[in-house]
Scaffold this motif. Structure first.
Motif, mmCIF file in Angstrom:
data_model
loop_
_atom_site.group_PDB
_atom_site.id
_atom_site.type_symbol
_atom_site.label_atom_id
_atom_site.label_comp_id
_atom_site.label_asym_id
_atom_site.label_seq_id
_atom_site.Cartn_x
_atom_site.Cartn_y
_atom_site.Cartn_z
ATOM 1 N N ALA A 31 34.831 33.511 43.276
ATOM 2 C CA ALA A 31 35.376 34.277 44.193
ATOM 3 C C ALA A 31 34.974 35.526 44.705
ATOM 4 O O ALA A 31 33.914 36.135 43.676
ATOM 5 N N SER A 32 35.052 35.938 45.983
ATOM 6 C CA SER A 32 34.807 37.068 46.692
ATOM 7 C C SER A 32 34.715 38.612 46.595
ATOM 8 O O SER A 32 34.908 39.245 47.630
ATOM 9 N N ASN A 33 36.349 38.157 45.932
ATOM 10 C CA ASN A 33 37.575 38.968 45.988
ATOM 11 C C ASN A 33 38.541 39.150 45.111
ATOM 12 O O ASN A 33 38.491 37.918 44.654
ATOM 13 N N GLY A 34 39.573 39.726 44.702
ATOM 14 C CA GLY A 34 40.292 39.828 43.234
ATOM 15 C C GLY A 34 41.550 39.004 43.931
ATOM 16 O O GLY A 34 41.730 38.474 42.660
ATOM 17 N N VAL A 57 40.518 43.652 49.783
ATOM 18 C CA VAL A 57 41.589 43.162 49.655
ATOM 19 C C VAL A 57 42.339 43.459 48.183
ATOM 20 O O VAL A 57 43.218 43.767 48.097
ATOM 21 N N ILE A 58 41.861 42.432 47.192
ATOM 22 C CA ILE A 58 42.622 43.265 46.048
ATOM 23 C C ILE A 58 40.578 43.426 45.381
ATOM 24 O O ILE A 58 40.077 42.684 44.935
ATOM 25 N N ASP A 59 40.625 44.592 44.586
ATOM 26 C CA ASP A 59 40.446 45.435 43.233
ATOM 27 C C ASP A 59 39.992 44.705 42.201
ATOM 28 O O ASP A 59 40.871 44.133 41.816
ATOM 29 N N GLY A 60 39.545 45.062 41.214
ATOM 30 C CA GLY A 60 39.351 44.295 40.230
ATOM 31 C C GLY A 60 39.675 45.293 38.793
ATOM 32 O O GLY A 60 40.615 44.342 38.597
ATOM 33 N N ILE A 61 40.379 46.055 39.267
ATOM 34 C CA ILE A 61 41.635 47.128 38.247
ATOM 35 C C ILE A 61 43.305 46.392 38.860
ATOM 36 O O ILE A 61 43.182 46.061 37.874
#
Lengths: 122, 210
Positions: A31-34, A57-61
């Protein structure tokens, strides 16, 4: 086959993470983003998630927080360039299973994933 | 002593300059480790320079390297102090490094997107080492922007407006600069850490390193 979800906005890194895992016999979903990561997590129910932190978009945290809020206890390994102690502490508070800093060796990735899956199945 | 060093001594006490140099040494040493790990060979880093520069002076410095196919990856950071970090690869060094990392014989214009993506990730890794060291020394949490890349003459604008800084050509910036070189692979470049001088208030420096 054990499924691993790899979430990173850099294709270069996704490939660097995925190739040794696939060679070790894991099935890898990328997947390329959260946001995409959350969607693919629901769709594939992987046994382990490897995620970057700094992503659009949606970060890891936010990805980790959302997974935990949804009641998932899937082992999560953070793979990040961020070496800040405070970042590590924040991730630990969210219940991650492992933390690797970039650049990493292929063997470290496989070893870490095998370790966290083994601990989760005990 | 150069005029920029005079400026530095006027704006900071000797203890504060010592702290800034300590940041520069530790941060660039960590960056050197990361770059060496990526390349697989030791990368030589010069002694860091700490000085006060205006925006125009920074642009003049960058313009020296604008010929050929230089690449500049920048990343903003914000917290108790804010600024911009930059990793410059001179001439064909960025392309050479991408070849090494992908083990591809040639990166064509068609695969330029791949080249930029690799360089953004390299920049992210190396710059995080420098800025993260600063954060750890200061026991502070810094927020990072997603890195961006500029190529060729566009690199001159890479530091034209440092984060949170007024649009003023004469506005002073605190700049830490270090050059690097991997002779074996013919990879040369520079690492810049530019602080908005307004954010590096004397009190903040004293508190951070108390």
């Amino acid at each position: 086959m054990t499924k691993i979800l790899v979430v990173d906005d850099a294709k270069f890194t996704r490939n660097r993470v995925s190739q040794p895992l696939e060679a070790a016999g894991f099935e890898v979903i990328q997947a390329s983003n959260g946001e995409e990561g959350l969607r693919l997590f629901e769709e594939h129910q992987p046994q382990c998630v490897l995620t970057d932190l700094l992503m659009p978009v949606i970060d890891g945290i936010e990805l980790i927080t959302t997974l935990r809020e949804r009641g998932s206890d899937v082992p999560i390994v953070v793979v990040t360039a961020d070496i800040q102690k405070t970042t590590r502490e924040k991730c630990d508070e969210l219940g991650i299973s492992g933390f690797l800093t970039k650049p990493f060796q292929s063997e470290q990735i496989v070893k870490q994933v095998e370790q966290v899956i083994s601990c989760a199945s005990v | 002593m150069t005029s920029n060093q005079c400026d530095l001594m006027e704006k900071f006490s000797s203890k504060q300059v010592e702290n800034l140099c300590s940041v520069a040494y530790q941060g660039t040493a960590r960056a050197g480790e990361a770059l060496s790990d990526l390349i697989g060979k030791q990368v030589e880093f010069s002694e860091p320079s700490v000085a006060v520069h205006t925006r125009i002076e920074i642009e003049e410095e960058l313009s020296q390297f604008s010929n050929g196919f230089p690449m500049l990856v920048t990343q903003d950071f914000a917290g108790k102090i804010s600024g911009r970090a930059g990793l410059l690869f001179r001439d064909q060094s960025g392309t050479t490094l991408a070849h090494l990392l992908t083990e591809e014989d040639e990166i064509t214009p068609e695969t330029q997107e791949t080249l930029f993506e690799i360089m953004l990730e390299v920049g992210n890794i190396v710059l995080n080492r420098v800025v993260g060291s600063l954060s750890n020394m200061a026991c502070d949490q810094l927020c990072y922007s997603i890195p961006s890349i500029s190529v060729g003459p566009e690199i001159i604008q890479g530091f034209s407006k440092v984060a949170n800084q007024a649009d003023d050509n004469e506005c002073a910036n605190l700049a830490i600069t270090v050059d690097f070189n991997s002779a074996e692979h013919q990879i040369q470049g520079s690492l810049f850490l530019v602080f908005n001088l307004q954010s590096v208030r004397l009190m903040v420096i004293d508190q951070l390193f108390a």
